[in-house]
Design a protein around this motif. Structure first.
Motif, mmCIF file in Angstrom:
data_model
loop_
_atom_site.group_PDB
_atom_site.id
_atom_site.type_symbol
_atom_site.label_atom_id
_atom_site.label_comp_id
_atom_site.label_asym_id
_atom_site.label_seq_id
_atom_site.Cartn_x
_atom_site.Cartn_y
_atom_site.Cartn_z
ATOM 1 N N VAL A 24 0.890 -1.161 0.000
ATOM 2 C CA VAL A 24 0.000 0.000 0.000
ATOM 3 C C VAL A 24 0.928 1.210 0.000
ATOM 4 O O VAL A 24 1.523 1.543 1.017
ATOM 5 C CB VAL A 24 -0.894 0.014 1.258
ATOM 6 N N PRO A 25 1.096 1.845 -1.170
ATOM 7 C CA PRO A 25 2.170 2.830 -1.272
ATOM 8 C C PRO A 25 1.863 4.133 -0.554
ATOM 9 O O PRO A 25 0.705 4.481 -0.336
ATOM 10 C CB PRO A 25 2.285 3.066 -2.776
ATOM 11 N N GLU A 26 2.924 4.820 -0.218
ATOM 12 C CA GLU A 26 2.787 6.133 0.392
ATOM 13 C C GLU A 26 2.041 7.062 -0.567
ATOM 14 O O GLU A 26 2.271 7.056 -1.775
ATOM 15 C CB GLU A 26 4.188 6.708 0.655
ATOM 16 N N GLY A 27 1.137 7.831 -0.018
ATOM 17 C CA GLY A 27 0.385 8.761 -0.862
ATOM 18 C C GLY A 27 -0.650 8.064 -1.728
ATOM 19 O O GLY A 27 -1.116 8.626 -2.713
ATOM 20 N N ARG A 28 -0.948 6.818 -1.408
ATOM 21 C CA ARG A 28 -2.036 6.038 -2.015
ATOM 22 C C ARG A 28 -1.801 5.656 -3.461
ATOM 23 O O ARG A 28 -1.934 4.509 -3.825
ATOM 24 C CB ARG A 28 -3.372 6.753 -1.854
ATOM 25 N N GLN A 29 -1.451 6.633 -4.315
ATOM 26 C CA GLN A 29 -1.088 6.326 -5.699
ATOM 27 C C GLN A 29 -2.074 5.411 -6.402
ATOM 28 O O GLN A 29 -1.704 4.386 -6.975
ATOM 29 C CB GLN A 29 0.324 5.732 -5.777
#
Lengths: 287, 340, 228
Positions: free
Chosen positions: C78-83
């Motif tokens: 689950v990447p930083e900043g949602r992406q």
């Protein structure tokens, strides 16, 4: 009536230009790649069609069955073998490599087929026409236009309704995150180029039935396709069709004024649209 | 001219190169007395291609403006030479200079339009422009329309008395053009604007944040390059004495070859185009009989170089004999030496 | 994972990092900005390639695999900043998360049961959602892969406290069935509340390691800021 005729013929011609443009638009959308060899690959497809049609004694439209998969396969191999290595932040490598490819394709065709203009023999299809109250519509141009509409509808469907299209859009949005979702971008790019060259095959066959062609005309076809893409607006496939039609009409109307003005009129309309609507007439609405 | 820049072993190497360069330049200036007609013509052609290659390299390798439409200005310059001498009654030398001015003027609206296209689309946009130029000049019946025209003999005669003197003059002009172009590219890159250009190439975002006006810098490069390309174009057709739209605006002759020269030699360096031009002509003279095969080879070599050694032949040389050999001072000596 | 060095361009972001995780365990990684937390997660996910042996997953070396291959083995991020993918609808974002085709409890229906609001918004563009809802999509998208190990990168970043509370309330239900998780977080108390063990990174090295409930505040702040 002359004017109406010019506009109708130009619209139909626009179908062919949309076929030139669709594959260009597709790969730009997926991987921001502009293939300078696109026009030469159209001409290559025309020659492939010509040779297959002569060798097998088949109607040029039937050889689509062979040429489309052949070009698609070539596209996949080309992308994975060469073009994927050029993709990155620097725009120079893809440009120069596809430019080199363009020169190679052109001269290879020259070597094999000589510079003599050739044409595919489609029998009665070339001259068949229907009369619509004084307006004569060639069956072939109408068929080309219908195929262009079909191809664009098909691409639209693939892009927005299938798993492959989702993969295209995901990779286009964010390559890293798409990769994390298990998408191998090298493969996805290969598929995009395969699809692009499948459309190129269709474009090449219809080009070769419609007019005579020789190895040097690829650059011109790239330019027409490019103009259709920019006029219509980047990333909008139906816009590309509209762009092709506008370009086709500009050319036939220009030719009706003075035969020497055909190509120039098309370019000038393109520059005019670039001046007043730099994002094209129908830019894609994001969101 | 710049050895003071760095006083190390490298500047000694640069001094040697400069000395060699001066000798070669003198030899080349004297060429009309020692070279045959064919050789003189070939060296002149090499000089003109070196000029085109250096200019394209400045645009693509330094300003990131990858154009495949520089034939627009080659052809424009050529046609201006013909038009200004035939209709304007100008002396050919004045016509060449004025062709440069007009090239700059015409490039301004062109740039305003095609600078709206990004990256690769810019490239194709330049090609469209070149097509517009070609088709427009083909419409001018006074210049022979689609089939072209020759430079009238009285204009040719006005250049100098006798064929040998004329050919020598055309040659010296070509030589002067290459020295002028390479020197201007070098001086431009050392100027403030040139530094800005290098900064943009290295990192556009960072350059913008330093207050460099990217659009303006690229615009200046485009206009200057166009002007010089138009002058080189005028010289090319002063050698040929005949012009037609297809020859004047040939994408193969004035862009494809030039791109291959720069890519193979080493893009984004001053030396690259010089080495590339020499390699190109060496290849051409040995493979010319092969016809289209020669172009196949050239295209393949360019692709392989781009993929395997994106810095070209000069990049390979540079990485092998690293370090002390390549301060800017040395580079200009090399430039002068081979450019002459 | 042993002796992980990771580079970010020419810059070395991680130095010989050693850390390990047992099946079903929730690990928290804390540390200041630039400590190398995100680089660590990107390395595990395969976005930064490494020596094959640098990262072992269920016994096999995965350090040199591409991200899509790593995903196939059951590691999701689950990447930083949602992406999220802006060109894809909410549901398409979730579907593409399930592309790797691993079997398990998570499906579209299961994600919609966890975050009912997403079902209402399923056909909307992902960009039209609020930050919290986008985070739900990002979590759902990772779950759709039915991973054995899920990596959370700063899931509370930029969200309102009440949303953060909701998302953390949902976490135990997510990682409850034997799924392991690595949680990178700047909010130390949140990270400690859901994890069993914690590593603290400082300038690319592990500065503290221990059970989440046993670590003292002051030890953490020392390890965190590198001050006594």
């Amino acid at each position: 009536m002359d004017w109406l005729n010019a506009i109708v013929q130009g619209t139909l011609l626009g179908g062919l230009y949309a076929l030139f443009a669709a594959g260009l638009s597709l790969i730009f959308g997926v991987m921001r790649l502009v293939n300078i060899a696109h026009g030469d690959l159209i001409v290559l497809a025309a020659y492939l069609g010509l040779s297959t049609s002569i060798a097998l004694g088949m109607h040029p439209l039937l050889v689509l069955v062979a040429v489309v998969p052949a070009m698609a396969g070539m596209g996949y191999v080309l992308q994975r073998g060469v073009l994927n290595r050029t993709l990155g932040d620097d725009i120079l490598p893809p440009l120069l490599v596809t430019f080199g490819l363009s020169v190679i394709v052109q001269n290879a065709l020259l070597e094999i087929y000589t510079a003599d203009p050739r044409k595919m023999d489609a029998g009665g299809l070339e001259t068949a026409s229907v009369d619509l109250g004084g307006l004569t519509l060639g069956v072939l141009p109408v068929l080309t236009f219908a195929v262009a509409v079909g191809v664009i509808a098909g691409l639209q469907w693939v892009f927005y309704r299938t798993a492959l299209g989702r993969a295209f859009r995901a990779v286009s949005d964010n390559q890293d995150i798409a990769q994390i979702m298990g998408l191998n971008k090298a493969h996805v790019f290969g598929l995009a180029m395969a699809l692009s060259l499948a459309v190129v095959a269709v474009a090449g066959i219809f080009l070769g039935i419609r007019t005579s062609f020789d190895p040097s005309i690829g650059g011109g076809r790239l330019i027409f396709g490019f103009e259709a893409v920019i006029i219509g607006g980047l990333g909008n496939l139906w816009g590309t069709l509209a762009g092709g039609v506008i370009l086709g009409v500009a050319q036939t109307v220009g030719a009706a004024i003075d035969p020497g003005w055909q190509l120039l009129a098309g370019h000038l309309v393109f520059l005019l649209i670039l001046a007043i609507r730099p994002n094209g007439l129908f830019p894609r609405m994001d969101g | 001219m710049s050895v003071t820049y760095d006083v190390t072993r490298s500047s000694q190497a640069a001094r040697i190169a400069a000395g060699l360069g001066a000798v070669i330049l003198l030899l080349l200036i004297a060429a009309p007395w020692w070279a045959g007609r064919a050789e003189l013509r070939l060296i002149g052609e090499i000089c003109l291609f070196l000029s085109l290659a250096s200019l394209w390299n400045l645009m693509a390798g330094y300003a990131g403006l990858v154009s495949v439409g520089q034939q627009a200005y080659v052809g424009f310059g050529g046609y201006m030479l013909f038009a200004l001498t035939i209709f304007g009654g100008l002396h050919p030398l004045a016509a060449i200079a004025l062709a440069g001015v007009l090239g700059a003027l015409v490039s301004v609206p062109v740039a305003a339009l095609i600078f709206r296209l990004r990256g690769a689309y810019f490239a194709i946009g330049t090609w469209v422009m070149a097509e517009v130029f070609r088709l427009s000049f083909a419409q001018v019946s006074a210049l022979g329309g689609g089939s072209g025209t020759s430079l009238p003999t009285d204009i040719v005669r006005s250049l100098a008395e006798g064929r040998a003197a004329r050919e020598a003059l055309a040659y010296w002009l070509a030589l002067a053009a290459s020295v002028l172009v390479v020197a201007s590219v070098y001086l431009f890159l050392r100027s403030r604007r040139g530094l800005a250009l290098t900064a943009i190439r290295d990192n556009e975002l960072a350059a913008a944040s330093l207050g460099i006006d990217i659009w303006r810098t690229k615009f200046v490069v485009y206009v200057v390059t166009s002007a010089l390309t138009a002058m080189v174009g005028a010289l090319i057709f002063l050698q040929k004495l005949r012009i037609s739209p297809d020859a004047a605006f040939s994408v193969n002759d004035w862009t494809a070859f030039v791109i291959f020269i720069v890519v193979i030699g080493g893009i984004g360096t001053i030396e690259g185009p010089i080495i590339g031009t020499l390699l190109f002509f060496a290849l051409r003279e040995t493979l010319a009989d092969l016809g289209t095969t020669y172009l196949l080879v050239l295209g393949s070599v360019a692709i392989v170089v781009m993929l395997k050694a994106p810095k070209g032949v000069w990049g390979l040389i540079r990485s092998r004999f690293d370090l002390e050999l390549f301060p800017l001072g040395f580079r200009v000596r090399r430039t002068d030496q081979k450019g002459a | 994972m042993t002796g992980l060095d990771a580079f970010y361009g020419d810059f070395q972001a991680l130095y010989g990092l050693d850390l390990h995780l047992d099946a079903g365990e929730v690990l928290a990684i804390i540390g200041a900005n630039g400590a190398g937390k995100t680089t660590l997660l990107r390395s595990i996910a395969g976005l930064i390639r490494n020596r094959p042996e640098a990262i072992r997953f269920r016994g096999s070396p995965v350090g040199a695999l591409r991200a899509d291959q790593v995903a196939g083995l059951g590691i999701a991020l689950v990447p930083e900043g949602r992406q999220l993918f802006p060109s894809l609808s909410v549901e398409e974002n979730l579907i593409i998360g399930g592309r790797v085709g691993r079997k398990g409890p998570w499906s579209l229906d299961a994600v919609y049961r966890l975050f009912p609001i997403l079902k209402e918004r399923r056909n909307q563009a992902s960009t039209s959602l609020s930050g919290g809802q986008q985070q739900m999509v990002a979590i759902g998208r990772a779950l759709m892969a039915n991973p054995d190990l899920i990596l959370f990168d700063e899931i509370s970043l930029g969200l309102a406290p009440i949303i953060i509370r909701d998302i953390y309330a949902a976490l135990p239900g997510i990682v409850g069935d034997g799924m392991s998780a690595i949680l990178v977080e700047q909010d130390i108390s949140k990270a400690l509340s859901v994890s069993s063990r914690v590593y603290c990174l400082q300038e690319g090295r592990v500065s503290l390691e221990g059970a989440s409930d046993a670590l003292l505040r002051e030890a953490i702040s020392r390890a965190y800021f590198g001050i006594a």
